[in-house]
Design an enzyme around this catalytic site. Structure first.
Site, short mmCIF file in Angstrom:
data_model
loop_
_atom_site.label_atom_id
_atom_site.label_comp_id
_atom_site.label_asym_id
_atom_site.label_seq_id
_atom_site.Cartn_x
_atom_site.Cartn_y
_atom_site.Cartn_z
NE ARG A 90 -3.90 0.48 1.90
CZ ARG A 90 -5.15 0.59 2.36
NH1 ARG A 90 -5.43 1.43 3.33
NH2 ARG A 90 -6.12 -0.12 1.85
CG HIS A 94 -8.43 -0.01 -2.94
ND1 HIS A 94 -7.65 -1.09 -2.58
CD2 HIS A 94 -9.11 0.35 -1.80
CE1 HIS A 94 -7.85 -1.37 -1.31
NE2 HIS A 94 -8.72 -0.52 -0.82
CD GLN A 150 -13.09 -1.86 -0.99
OE1 GLN A 150 -12.33 -1.77 -0.03
NE2 GLN A 150 -14.31 -2.34 -0.87
CG ASP A 195 -13.61 6.23 -1.01
OD1 ASP A 195 -13.58 6.09 0.23
OD2 ASP A 195 -12.57 6.20 -1.71
CB CYS A 200 -14.05 1.16 -0.10
SG CYS A 200 -13.64 2.90 0.06
NE ARG A 234 -10.64 -5.39 0.32
CZ ARG A 234 -9.82 -4.40 0.71
NH1 ARG A 234 -10.32 -3.36 1.33
NH2 ARG A 234 -8.53 -4.46 0.45
N1 CP Z 1 -11.33 -0.28 2.31
C1 CP Z 1 -10.07 -0.31 2.76
O1 CP Z 1 -9.11 -0.51 1.99
O2 CP Z 1 -9.94 -0.11 4.09
P1 CP Z 1 -8.57 0.07 4.89
O3 CP Z 1 -8.00 1.40 4.51
O4 CP Z 1 -8.97 -0.01 6.33
O5 CP Z 1 -7.64 -1.04 4.50
N1 NVA Z 2 -9.99 6.67 -1.36
C1 NVA Z 2 -9.60 6.25 -0.03
C2 NVA Z 2 -9.81 4.78 0.11
C3 NVA Z 2 -9.47 4.21 1.46
C4 NVA Z 2 -9.68 2.73 1.55
C5 NVA Z 2 -8.16 6.62 0.23
O1 NVA Z 2 -7.33 6.45 -0.67
O2 NVA Z 2 -7.86 7.10 1.32
#
Ligand code: CP
Ligand code: NVA
Length: 305
Positions: free
Chosen positions: A102, A129, A132, A223, A263, A291
């Site tokens: 990540r 993502h 997701q 989101d 998400c 997930r």
């Molecule tokens: N939806 C998602 O990716 O959540 P987190 O940021 O908690 O991993």
């Molecule tokens: N769009 C959000 C998604 C988090 C799971 C971010 O990137 O923070």
């Protein structure tokens, strides 16, 4: 599963329509217990941004498969002190079997993929993502028994989740509507790419009109208005995004059987109201659970089990 072995998942569009179907079927079978897979491998997690769902669901998935997990916290690794990614990538692939990352830049993920032999999984970048979206597609399939032909509307910021959702929905033959405020749209390049994946270009609607986008939709998705790394603009975005809040009024334009996805994490009172996230249309908790099931299917497949 042989055709998945050793591959990376950097974008949802790295997978074909058929491969997504195969992964969703495997995820369902693993979830129901029809199939069980033993996979005694080691997953590394390299997360430069906060995470609850992705980190924990990957960890649980790997443990349930019989494997092990190493959390490579960048704050406690040399990579956090500036060791080049190309060196880190070549060293890690001698110790672990698969790596979920990540990070901010999609290019950094590509560097890992270029310099290591093990599968690299995008666990969220500023651009995409994909894990997701696999969970979202599984949740929609569980609710409606199919994906093709359904209309899915994303309302909010044209961010990483919106991008992967557009590509994934188009790949699966869904009609995808994206409603964002002016200035927060997905790039033209992204929309062009999605149109090449869709059955018909007309299946994709890009608009600033949230009500027009939601009309008749079976899936409503939102989101956060400010993603990780955009905290400085969070306050100033609130009035701009207010007309894009998923509330009961907006939901009244959707198909009466519509489901609502997010998400998570959610900001109640901003992109979604309390009554909607806790209401009868909300499937966000099943979505979060999924997930783990899709990532289990993904890990097993990329590892060649
Ligand atoms: N939806 C998602 O990716 O959540 P987190 O940021 O908690 O991993
Ligand atoms: N769009 C959000 C998604 C988090 C799971 C971010 O990137 O923070």
């Amino acid at each position: 599963m042989e055709n998945f072995k050793g591959r990376d998942l950097l974008s949802i569009a790295d997978l074909s329509h058929e491969e997504i179907q195969t992964l969703l079927t495997l995820a369902s079978d693993l979830k129901s217990g029809t199939i069980s897979i033993h996979c005694d491998k080691i997953l590394g997690l390299l997360f430069y941004k906060a995470s609850t769902r992705t980190r924990v669901s990957f960890t649980s998935a790997m443990y349930q498969l019989g494997g092990q997990v190493i959390d490579l916290n960048p704050d406690r690794s040399q990579v956090g002190r500036g060791e080049p990614l190309i060196d880190t990538a070549r060293v890690l692939d001698r110790y672990i079997d698969i790596l979920a990352i990540r990070t901010f830049r999609q290019e950094d993920l590509q560097t890992f993929a270029d310099y290591s032999h093990i599968p690299i999984i995008n666990a969220l970048t500023d651009l995409e993502h994909p894990c997701q979206i696999l969970a979202d597609l599984l949740t929609i399939k569980e609710c409606f028994g199919q994906l093709a032909g359904l209309t899915m509307t994303y309302v909010g910021d044209g961010n990483n989740v919106a991008y992967s959702l557009l590509l994934g929905g188009a790949l699966m033959g869904m009609k995808v509507h994206i409603a964002t405020p002016k200035g927060y749209e997905l790039s033209e390049e992204v929309v062009k790419r999605a149109k090449t994946l869709a059955n018909n270009e007309s299946d994709i609607l890009i608009t600033t009109d949230a009500i027009a986008a939601v009309k008749g939709s079976q899936v409503i998705y939102t989101d956060v208005w400010a993603s990780m790394g955009q905290e400085d603009s969070a306050e100033s975005r609130i009035p701009i995004f207010q007309p894009y809040q998923v509330n009961n009024e907006l939901l009244s334009y959707a198909d009466p059987e519509a489901i609502v996805l997010h998400c998570l994490p959610a900001h109640r009172g901003e992109e979604i109201t309390e009554e909607v996230i806790e209401g009868k249309h909300s499937k966000v908790w099943d979505e979060a659970e999924n997930r783990m099931h899709v990532q289990k299917a993904l890990l097993a497949s990329l590892l060649g089990f």
